[in-house]
Design a protein around this motif. Structure first.
Motif, PDB file in Angstrom:
ATOM      1  N   ALA A  14      -6.900  -4.191   1.669  1.00 11.62           N
ATOM      2  CA  ALA A  14      -6.774  -4.157   3.127  1.00 11.62           C
ATOM      3  C   ALA A  14      -7.074  -5.503   3.776  1.00 11.62           C
ATOM      4  O   ALA A  14      -6.684  -5.737   4.916  1.00 11.62           O
ATOM      5  CB  ALA A  14      -7.688  -3.071   3.705  1.00 11.62           C
ATOM      6  N   ARG A  15      -7.716  -6.395   3.056  1.00  8.73           N
ATOM      7  CA  ARG A  15      -8.013  -7.735   3.590  1.00  8.73           C
ATOM      8  C   ARG A  15      -6.850  -8.702   3.416  1.00  8.73           C
ATOM      9  O   ARG A  15      -6.880  -9.811   3.945  1.00  8.73           O
ATOM     10  CB  ARG A  15      -9.235  -8.311   2.885  1.00  8.73           C
ATOM     11  CG  ARG A  15     -10.489  -7.564   3.193  1.00  8.73           C
ATOM     12  CD  ARG A  15     -11.649  -8.159   2.461  1.00  8.73           C
ATOM     13  NE  ARG A  15     -12.881  -7.494   2.854  1.00  8.73           N
ATOM     14  CZ  ARG A  15     -14.060  -7.909   2.507  1.00  8.73           C
ATOM     15  NH1 ARG A  15     -14.202  -8.988   1.766  1.00  8.73           N
ATOM     16  NH2 ARG A  15     -15.131  -7.255   2.886  1.00  8.73           N
ATOM     17  N   MET A  16      -5.849  -8.314   2.664  1.00  5.15           N
ATOM     18  CA  MET A  16      -4.703  -9.193   2.395  1.00  5.15           C
ATOM     19  C   MET A  16      -3.727  -9.175   3.567  1.00  5.15           C
ATOM     20  O   MET A  16      -3.730  -8.244   4.378  1.00  5.15           O
ATOM     21  CB  MET A  16      -3.976  -8.738   1.133  1.00  5.15           C
ATOM     22  CG  MET A  16      -4.769  -8.865  -0.122  1.00  5.15           C
ATOM     23  SD  MET A  16      -3.754  -8.301  -1.511  1.00  5.15           S
ATOM     24  CE  MET A  16      -4.828  -8.697  -2.858  1.00  5.15           C
ATOM     25  N   VAL A  24       2.168  -5.135  -3.144  1.00  7.15           N
ATOM     26  CA  VAL A  24       1.301  -4.441  -4.099  1.00  7.15           C
ATOM     27  C   VAL A  24       1.576  -2.936  -4.067  1.00  7.15           C
ATOM     28  O   VAL A  24       1.655  -2.288  -5.120  1.00  7.15           O
ATOM     29  CB  VAL A  24      -0.187  -4.731  -3.801  1.00  7.15           C
ATOM     30  CG1 VAL A  24      -1.108  -3.836  -4.617  1.00  7.15           C
ATOM     31  CG2 VAL A  24      -0.499  -6.195  -4.061  1.00  7.15           C
ATOM     32  N   MET A  25       1.747  -2.387  -2.879  1.00  3.66           N
ATOM     33  CA  MET A  25       2.009  -0.951  -2.770  1.00  3.66           C
ATOM     34  C   MET A  25       3.367  -0.585  -3.373  1.00  3.66           C
ATOM     35  O   MET A  25       3.500   0.447  -4.031  1.00  3.66           O
ATOM     36  CB  MET A  25       1.913  -0.505  -1.309  1.00  3.66           C
ATOM     37  CG  MET A  25       0.522  -0.685  -0.707  1.00  3.66           C
ATOM     38  SD  MET A  25      -0.785   0.202  -1.572  1.00  3.66           S
ATOM     39  CE  MET A  25      -0.620   1.801  -0.804  1.00  3.66           C
ATOM     40  N   ARG A  26       4.371  -1.423  -3.183  1.00  8.83           N
ATOM     41  CA  ARG A  26       5.686  -1.169  -3.796  1.00  8.83           C
ATOM     42  C   ARG A  26       5.578  -1.206  -5.317  1.00  8.83           C
ATOM     43  O   ARG A  26       6.170  -0.389  -6.004  1.00  8.83           O
ATOM     44  CB  ARG A  26       6.727  -2.168  -3.313  1.00  8.83           C
ATOM     45  CG  ARG A  26       7.205  -1.889  -1.889  1.00  8.83           C
ATOM     46  CD  ARG A  26       8.278  -2.866  -1.435  1.00  8.83           C
ATOM     47  NE  ARG A  26       9.419  -2.968  -2.324  1.00  8.83           N
ATOM     48  CZ  ARG A  26      10.473  -2.142  -2.327  1.00  8.83           C
ATOM     49  NH1 ARG A  26      10.513  -1.145  -1.482  1.00  8.83           N
ATOM     50  NH2 ARG A  26      11.469  -2.335  -3.154  1.00  8.83           N
ATOM     51  N   GLY A 119       7.799   4.457  -0.024  1.00  9.54           N
ATOM     52  CA  GLY A 119       7.895   5.809  -0.550  1.00  9.54           C
ATOM     53  C   GLY A 119       8.282   5.786  -2.013  1.00  9.54           C
ATOM     54  O   GLY A 119       8.766   4.787  -2.522  1.00  9.54           O
ATOM     55  N   ALA A 120       8.056   6.899  -2.681  1.00 13.03           N
ATOM     56  CA  ALA A 120       8.383   6.994  -4.117  1.00 13.03           C
ATOM     57  C   ALA A 120       9.865   6.733  -4.352  1.00 13.03           C
ATOM     58  O   ALA A 120      10.236   6.097  -5.337  1.00 13.03           O
ATOM     59  CB  ALA A 120       7.985   8.366  -4.649  1.00 13.03           C
ATOM     60  N   ALA A 121      10.710   7.195  -3.463  1.00  7.95           N
ATOM     61  CA  ALA A 121      12.146   7.033  -3.635  1.00  7.95           C
ATOM     62  C   ALA A 121      12.632   5.623  -3.307  1.00  7.95           C
ATOM     63  O   ALA A 121      13.753   5.257  -3.631  1.00  7.95           O
ATOM     64  CB  ALA A 121      12.887   8.042  -2.747  1.00  7.95           C
ATOM     65  N   ASP A 122      11.774   4.813  -2.700  1.00 10.01           N
ATOM     66  CA  ASP A 122      12.172   3.462  -2.278  1.00 10.01           C
ATOM     67  C   ASP A 122      12.163   2.456  -3.411  1.00 10.01           C
ATOM     68  O   ASP A 122      12.722   1.378  -3.289  1.00 10.01           O
ATOM     69  CB  ASP A 122      11.229   2.946  -1.180  1.00 10.01           C
ATOM     70  CG  ASP A 122      11.282   3.809   0.069  1.00 10.01           C
ATOM     71  OD1 ASP A 122      12.300   4.489   0.275  1.00 10.01           O
ATOM     72  OD2 ASP A 122      10.304   3.793   0.825  1.00 10.01           O
ATOM     73  N   VAL A 123      11.456   2.758  -4.482  1.00  5.54           N
ATOM     74  CA  VAL A 123      11.317   1.816  -5.594  1.00  5.54           C
ATOM     75  C   VAL A 123      11.712   2.501  -6.888  1.00  5.54           C
ATOM     76  O   VAL A 123      11.637   3.701  -7.024  1.00  5.54           O
ATOM     77  CB  VAL A 123       9.866   1.274  -5.685  1.00  5.54           C
ATOM     78  CG1 VAL A 123       9.536   0.404  -4.503  1.00  5.54           C
ATOM     79  CG2 VAL A 123       8.860   2.397  -5.804  1.00  5.54           C
ATOM     80  N   SER A 124      12.172   1.724  -7.840  1.00  6.42           N
ATOM     81  CA  SER A 124      12.512   2.314  -9.125  1.00  6.42           C
ATOM     82  C   SER A 124      11.969   1.482 -10.254  1.00  6.42           C
ATOM     83  O   SER A 124      11.614   0.383 -10.147  1.00  6.42           O
ATOM     84  CB  SER A 124      13.986   2.453  -9.332  1.00  6.42           C
ATOM     85  OG  SER A 124      14.792   2.101  -8.299  1.00  6.42           O
TER      86      SER A 124
END
Length: 124
Positions: A14-16, A24-26, A119-124
């Motif tokens: 959260a500091r980034m 990172v989340m993707r 979202g889960a569907a946004d990345v593969s």
């Protein structure tokens, strides 16, 4: 132990800068399946109870990150969002959605304006 580890990682993330958090989340979401609402809700409550830094409106960013990471530890991923509340009081906010519902927060998805979405569907 798992909750505390997720919270610690979330507080550091959260500091980034926003673009780095999104990256990172993707990366974390890659290869996951959509989280179920009940699972995300249970993780939300565990994270919120873990400490004051993840409770209330000011803790929304690290809380949402920690919950998403806990879901990911089980091979799932909720829709992770950062944006604004469209209803008073207007403010920046981070939240999760699962099965088309906002996880453990007031309102429907339309109550929030999305600026960053992973979202889960946004990345593969």
């Amino acid at each position: 132990m798992k909750v505390r580890t997720a919270v610690l990682a979330a507080l550091l993330l959260a500091r980034m800068p926003p673009h780095r958090i999104r990256s990172v989340m993707r990366l974390a979401a890659g290869g996951s399946r959509q989280a179920e609402y009940e699972t995300a809700d249970a993780h939300y409550r565990a994270v919120a109870a873990a400490g004051p830094r993840c409770a209330g409106w000011r803790g929304c960013l690290p809380r949402s990150i920690a919950v998403a990471l806990l879901c990911r530890a089980e091979g799932r991923w909720p829709d992770w969002n950062v944006g604004v509340r469209r209803t008073p009081p207007f403010a920046a906010h981070a939240w999760l959605e699962a099965e088309g519902r906002v996880v453990a927060e007031p309102g429907t998805p339309t109550a929030y304006g999305v600026l960053i979405h992973v979202g889960a569907a946004d990345v593969s």
